[in-house]
Design an enzyme around this catalytic site. Structure first.
Site, mmCIF file in Angstrom:
data_model
loop_
_atom_site.group_PDB
_atom_site.id
_atom_site.type_symbol
_atom_site.label_atom_id
_atom_site.label_comp_id
_atom_site.label_asym_id
_atom_site.label_seq_id
_atom_site.Cartn_x
_atom_site.Cartn_y
_atom_site.Cartn_z
ATOM 1 C CD GLU A 95 -2.714 -1.540 0.325
ATOM 2 O OE1 GLU A 95 -3.235 -0.610 -0.303
ATOM 3 O OE2 GLU A 95 -2.939 -2.739 0.072
ATOM 4 C CB THR B 204 0.152 4.411 -8.046
ATOM 5 O OG1 THR B 204 -0.826 3.652 -7.331
ATOM 6 C CG2 THR B 204 -0.541 5.571 -8.762
ATOM 7 N NE ARG C 268 -3.303 -1.625 -3.223
ATOM 8 C CZ ARG C 268 -2.344 -2.374 -3.730
ATOM 9 N NH1 ARG C 268 -2.189 -2.493 -5.024
ATOM 10 N NH2 ARG C 268 -1.526 -3.030 -2.941
ATOM 11 C CG ASP D 288 5.958 -2.809 -8.575
ATOM 12 O OD1 ASP D 288 6.346 -2.729 -7.393
ATOM 13 O OD2 ASP D 288 4.759 -2.718 -8.915
ATOM 14 C CD GLN E 40 0.395 -6.526 0.300
ATOM 15 O OE1 GLN E 40 0.803 -6.736 -0.826
ATOM 16 N NE2 GLN E 40 -0.299 -5.457 0.610
#
Length: 392
Positions: A57, A62, A199, A227, A231
């Protein structure tokens, strides 16, 4: 007999000639393969490897999507359409989180009626919560949108949304709720803005190759950006990417100082980011690697910091507000920035203090800011390359 001998000698010569020809062709083919491998190896040496790291998060994905939009061809219609189901899922998941959260808050705060849905909305809420718990979500329709809007406007849901930091409510909630009608249109195709807000948890490794000044310009570096999922269960996949990295871009969502992890609701997100940044800094393979720290989600941070004290986070417990409005936002930001700077230098030995470390204030949804930031990153890394080559 002499004729037979001559014939046999002729056959042998012919075979030898064909054998030489085959060998020549085989050698030429092998040489061509070697040449191509050499070319590709040379080309690879000129590609700078960037690693995008951060907790879940933090906004990494993005940033990754922005790079695709800014420095590549963007998303074609097929790719845009593929996000329709993701966006509809985000809407259903948000309503389920808020509906179920309202029920939990109503039970935990006995005597408080503000988290109780109106009688008209209870049945609708249960229906939408059930949809939000499915693996396959229905496409948004006008009828479902009316139900979602009705629930969204319920005072109990708005009270619950105000405590979204406790419930894992996604940042995209407001944006998609404001655009529900458009999202449910029969011929709906997601816009670039929709895709940026969508998301999806990153699993595995994705990569993209780009140049901030255009691949055809000789002065520009070419980068390959990786990327990976942020988590905890995804981090074991990071290790094999750590070799040969030009720079680590570490994303820290500074707005999440009052939130807990999706995977561990007892762990503060900012404390997790602090510990993760510290762990990455200590990796031996990064001793000479440049570090670019993106203090991300500044847009949410500046709205939140005047309402939620920065010192609710254990790491920021010594923070003291000094003003109000924009002045206080800047003061709070500089405090957070200094905390990360101190953490960096605490974990860097004297031998490695010459490696590049830069901090950038970012908002991953702001395309102009992301473009400007990556041009600055590019300039910093090019200067570093020139310095190492003895040209500066």
């Amino acid at each position: 007999m002499l004729d037979t001998l001559v014939q046999n000698m002729g056959l042998l010569c012919s075979r030898h000639k064909r054998g030489n020809q085959a060998n020549t062709e085989e050698n030429a083919h092998a040489a061509e393969i070697e040449r191509r491998i050499e070319q590709e190896t040379k080309a690879e040496k000129h590609i700078q490897k960037l690693l995008l790291l951060g907790a879940g998060e933090s906004g990494k994905s993005t940033i990754f999507k922005q790079i695709k939009l800014l420095f590549q061809t963007g998303f074609d219609e097929r790719e845009l359409q593929s996000y329709t189901s993701v966006i509809h899922a985000n809407v259903y998941q948000t309503i389920k989180i808020l509906h179920d959260g309202a029920k939990e808050l109503a039970l935990s705060e006995a005597g408080s009626s503000k988290y109780g849905l109106s009688a008209d909305n209870k049945e609708i809420g249960e229906k939408l919560s059930e949809i939000g718990g499915r693996l396959d979500y229905p496409r948004l329709t006008e009828e479902l949108v009316q139900d979602i809007q009705q629930i969204w406007k319920d005072p109990a849901i708005q009270e619950t949304y105000a405590r979204g930091n406790e419930l894992q409510v996604p940042d995209c909630a407001d944006y998609f709720m404001e655009n529900l009608q458009r999202l449910s249109e029969t011929n709906y195709i997601p816009t670039k803005e929709d895709v940026l807000h969508a998301r999806v948890r990153t699993t595995g490794v994705v990569e993209i190759q780009f140049s901030p000044v255009g691949e055809n310009k000789k002065s520009g570096e070419v980068y390959r950006l990786f990327d990976v999922g942020g988590q905890r269960n995804e981090r074991r996949k990071w290790i094999h990417l750590f070799e040969g990295v030009t720079a680590v871009i570490f994303c820290a969502a500074i707005s999440e100082y009052d939130q807990t992890l999706f995977e561990d609701e007892n762990k503060n997100r900012m404390m997790e980011t602090k510990e993760l940044f510290e762990w990455v800094l200590k990796q031996k393979c990064f001793e000479k690697t440049s570090f670019m720290l993106f203090l991300n989600k500044f847009d949410i941070f500046e709205k939140k910091v005047s309402k939620v004290p920065l010192n609710v986070c254990e790491w920021f417990k010594d923070y003291q507000p000094v003003a109000t409005g924009k002045q206080e936002v800047e003061h709070a930001y500089e405090f957070v920035k200094k905390k990360f700077e101190e953490l960096y230098y605490q974990n860097v030995t004297c031998d490695h203090q010459d490696r590049v470390f830069k901090i950038y204030r970012t908002t991953a949804l702001d395309q102009k800011l992301v473009k400007k930031t990556f041009k600055l990153v590019d300039e910093t890394l090019r200067r570093r390359n020139l310095f190492e080559a003895g040209l500066l």
